[in-house]
Design a protein around this motif. Sequence first.
Motif, PDB file in Angstrom:
ATOM      1  N   LEU A  21       0.813  -1.255   0.061  1.00  0.00           N
ATOM      2  CA  LEU A  21       0.075  -0.005  -0.010  1.00  0.00           C
ATOM      3  C   LEU A  21       0.965   1.331   0.007  1.00  0.00           C
ATOM      4  N   VAL A  22       0.669   2.309  -0.706  1.00  0.00           N
ATOM      5  CA  VAL A  22       1.551   3.441  -0.982  1.00  0.00           C
ATOM      6  C   VAL A  22       0.650   4.548  -1.101  1.00  0.00           C
ATOM      7  N   SER A  23       1.202   5.404  -0.149  1.00  0.00           N
ATOM      8  CA  SER A  23       0.255   6.803  -0.147  1.00  0.00           C
ATOM      9  C   SER A  23       0.282   7.329  -1.550  1.00  0.00           C
ATOM     10  N   SER A  24      -0.885   7.817  -1.966  1.00  0.00           N
ATOM     11  CA  SER A  24      -1.166   8.323  -3.227  1.00  0.00           C
ATOM     12  C   SER A  24      -0.303   9.351  -3.620  1.00  0.00           C
ATOM     13  N   CYS A  25       0.041  10.445  -2.511  1.00  0.00           N
ATOM     14  CA  CYS A  25       0.838  11.765  -2.997  1.00  0.00           C
ATOM     15  C   CYS A  25       2.130  11.444  -3.244  1.00  0.00           C
ATOM     16  N   LEU A  26       2.862   9.935  -2.914  1.00  0.00           N
ATOM     17  CA  LEU A  26       4.256   9.692  -3.043  1.00  0.00           C
ATOM     18  C   LEU A  26       4.392   9.414  -4.445  1.00  0.00           C
ATOM     19  N   LEU A  27       3.092   8.687  -5.053  1.00  0.00           N
ATOM     20  CA  LEU A  27       3.020   8.478  -6.303  1.00  0.00           C
ATOM     21  C   LEU A  27       2.854   9.385  -7.443  1.00  0.00           C
ATOM     22  N   GLY A  28       2.738  10.450  -6.821  1.00  0.00           N
ATOM     23  CA  GLY A  28       2.657  11.784  -7.614  1.00  0.00           C
ATOM     24  C   GLY A  28       1.223  12.115  -8.010  1.00  0.00           C
ATOM     25  N   GLU A  29       0.157  11.750  -7.212  1.00  0.00           N
ATOM     26  CA  GLU A  29      -1.022  12.158  -7.328  1.00  0.00           C
ATOM     27  C   GLU A  29      -1.304  13.331  -6.365  1.00  0.00           C
ATOM     28  N   LYS A  49      15.560   7.476  -5.725  1.00  0.00           N
ATOM     29  CA  LYS A  49      14.558   7.344  -6.897  1.00  0.00           C
ATOM     30  C   LYS A  49      14.725   5.840  -7.530  1.00  0.00           C
ATOM     31  N   GLU A  50      15.985   5.564  -7.566  1.00  0.00           N
ATOM     32  CA  GLU A  50      16.175   4.177  -8.051  1.00  0.00           C
ATOM     33  C   GLU A  50      15.573   3.324  -7.255  1.00  0.00           C
ATOM     34  N   ILE A  51      15.822   3.142  -5.956  1.00  0.00           N
ATOM     35  CA  ILE A  51      15.180   2.114  -4.974  1.00  0.00           C
ATOM     36  C   ILE A  51      13.671   2.276  -5.421  1.00  0.00           C
ATOM     37  N   PHE A  52      12.907   3.211  -5.177  1.00  0.00           N
ATOM     38  CA  PHE A  52      11.664   3.458  -5.186  1.00  0.00           C
ATOM     39  C   PHE A  52      11.205   2.840  -6.623  1.00  0.00           C
ATOM     40  N   MET A  53      11.676   2.994  -7.557  1.00  0.00           N
ATOM     41  CA  MET A  53      11.279   2.576  -8.923  1.00  0.00           C
ATOM     42  C   MET A  53      11.370   1.048  -8.914  1.00  0.00           C
ATOM     43  N   ASP A  54      12.368   0.530  -8.412  1.00  0.00           N
ATOM     44  CA  ASP A  54      12.847  -1.014  -8.106  1.00  0.00           C
ATOM     45  C   ASP A  54      11.190  -1.514  -7.515  1.00  0.00           C
ATOM     46  N   CYS A  75       8.442  -1.367  -9.834  1.00  0.00           N
ATOM     47  CA  CYS A  75       8.539  -2.371 -10.652  1.00  0.00           C
ATOM     48  C   CYS A  75       8.252  -3.785 -10.238  1.00  0.00           C
ATOM     49  N   ASP A  76       8.914  -4.112  -9.083  1.00  0.00           N
ATOM     50  CA  ASP A  76       8.862  -5.686  -8.711  1.00  0.00           C
ATOM     51  C   ASP A  76       7.708  -5.912  -7.764  1.00  0.00           C
ATOM     52  N   ASN A  77       6.845  -5.186  -7.527  1.00  0.00           N
ATOM     53  CA  ASN A  77       5.561  -5.326  -6.404  1.00  0.00           C
ATOM     54  C   ASN A  77       4.483  -5.010  -6.996  1.00  0.00           C
ATOM     55  N   GLU A  78       3.239  -5.452  -6.304  1.00  0.00           N
ATOM     56  CA  GLU A  78       2.051  -4.759  -6.563  1.00  0.00           C
ATOM     57  C   GLU A  78       1.748  -3.851  -5.719  1.00  0.00           C
ATOM     58  N   ILE A  79       1.382  -2.674  -6.421  1.00  0.00           N
ATOM     59  CA  ILE A  79       1.140  -1.424  -5.699  1.00  0.00           C
ATOM     60  C   ILE A  79      -0.238  -1.144  -5.641  1.00  0.00           C
ATOM     61  N   TYR A  80      -0.446  -0.565  -4.480  1.00  0.00           N
ATOM     62  CA  TYR A  80      -2.099  -0.311  -4.263  1.00  0.00           C
ATOM     63  C   TYR A  80      -1.914   1.216  -3.700  1.00  0.00           C
ATOM     64  N   SER A  81      -2.256   2.059  -4.724  1.00  0.00           N
ATOM     65  CA  SER A  81      -2.154   3.686  -4.175  1.00  0.00           C
ATOM     66  C   SER A  81      -3.309   4.046  -3.374  1.00  0.00           C
ATOM     67  N   PHE A  82      -3.045   4.816  -2.302  1.00  0.00           N
ATOM     68  CA  PHE A  82      -4.214   4.855  -1.311  1.00  0.00           C
ATOM     69  C   PHE A  82      -4.179   6.124  -0.756  1.00  0.00           C
ATOM     70  N   CYS A  83      -5.153   7.214  -0.405  1.00  0.00           N
ATOM     71  CA  CYS A  83      -5.042   8.373   0.074  1.00  0.00           C
ATOM     72  C   CYS A  83      -6.117   8.311   1.121  1.00  0.00           C
ATOM     73  N   PRO A  84      -5.877   7.986   2.471  1.00  0.00           N
ATOM     74  CA  PRO A  84      -6.877   7.836   3.624  1.00  0.00           C
ATOM     75  C   PRO A  84      -7.778   9.208   3.561  1.00  0.00           C
ATOM     76  N   GLU A  85      -7.225  10.035   3.309  1.00  0.00           N
ATOM     77  CA  GLU A  85      -8.046  11.482   3.512  1.00  0.00           C
ATOM     78  C   GLU A  85      -9.052  11.672   2.554  1.00  0.00           C
ATOM     79  N   VAL A  86      -8.584  11.422   1.270  1.00  0.00           N
ATOM     80  CA  VAL A  86      -9.472  11.459   0.057  1.00  0.00           C
ATOM     81  C   VAL A  86     -10.823  10.493   0.143  1.00  0.00           C
ATOM     82  N   SER A  87     -10.011   9.043   0.519  1.00  0.00           N
ATOM     83  CA  SER A  87     -10.937   7.932   0.510  1.00  0.00           C
ATOM     84  C   SER A  87     -12.214   8.439   1.504  1.00  0.00           C
TER      85      SER A  87
END
Length: 163
Positions: free
Chosen positions: A4-12, A34-39, A42-54
Amino acid sequence: MKVLVSSCLLGEDVRYDGNNSSIAMGASFTFSQKEIFMDILCDNEIYSFCPEVSAGLGTPRLPAEIVSANKPFKVETNNEEDVTIPFLIGAKNALDTCKNDDIKVALLKSKSPSCGNLKIYDGTFSNTLVDGQGLTAKLLEENDVKVFNETQLEELKKFIETN
Ligand code: SF4
């Protein structure tokens, strides 16, 4: 692994100020981060989520801080509007997503009254940080979802590799 990743960290653009906290595009992150983040992306199943917007809060919205970090929790905007309930709903929504999709780890934005995992602002709107957790980070950790923030990408990568 599912993350689960904070949507804002993904650029939303879901932050209170209508902006994002993109790791990939942010000037405050090193190339190595940035390289570690992109790895991780790319290597995992990402769930974008913003609690406040949700929870139905709009973007942009007034900045909010945790005034009481212990039960009964209290979260207020900088004009003293009580927004505790939407913040609690956002935390519950995040936990429901983790439970429904069997997500055991999250990368959440530091210092946020929802997503912060180590430090939060002290509730006086004076830019003062104290030890503590946002309501979402707290609820996830209480329910065995391991939470990292954007300054802990190496630790997150190691966690993923060893679990
Ligand atoms: S609630 Fe979390 S995901 Fe949403 S904008 Fe704030 S820090 Fe980012």
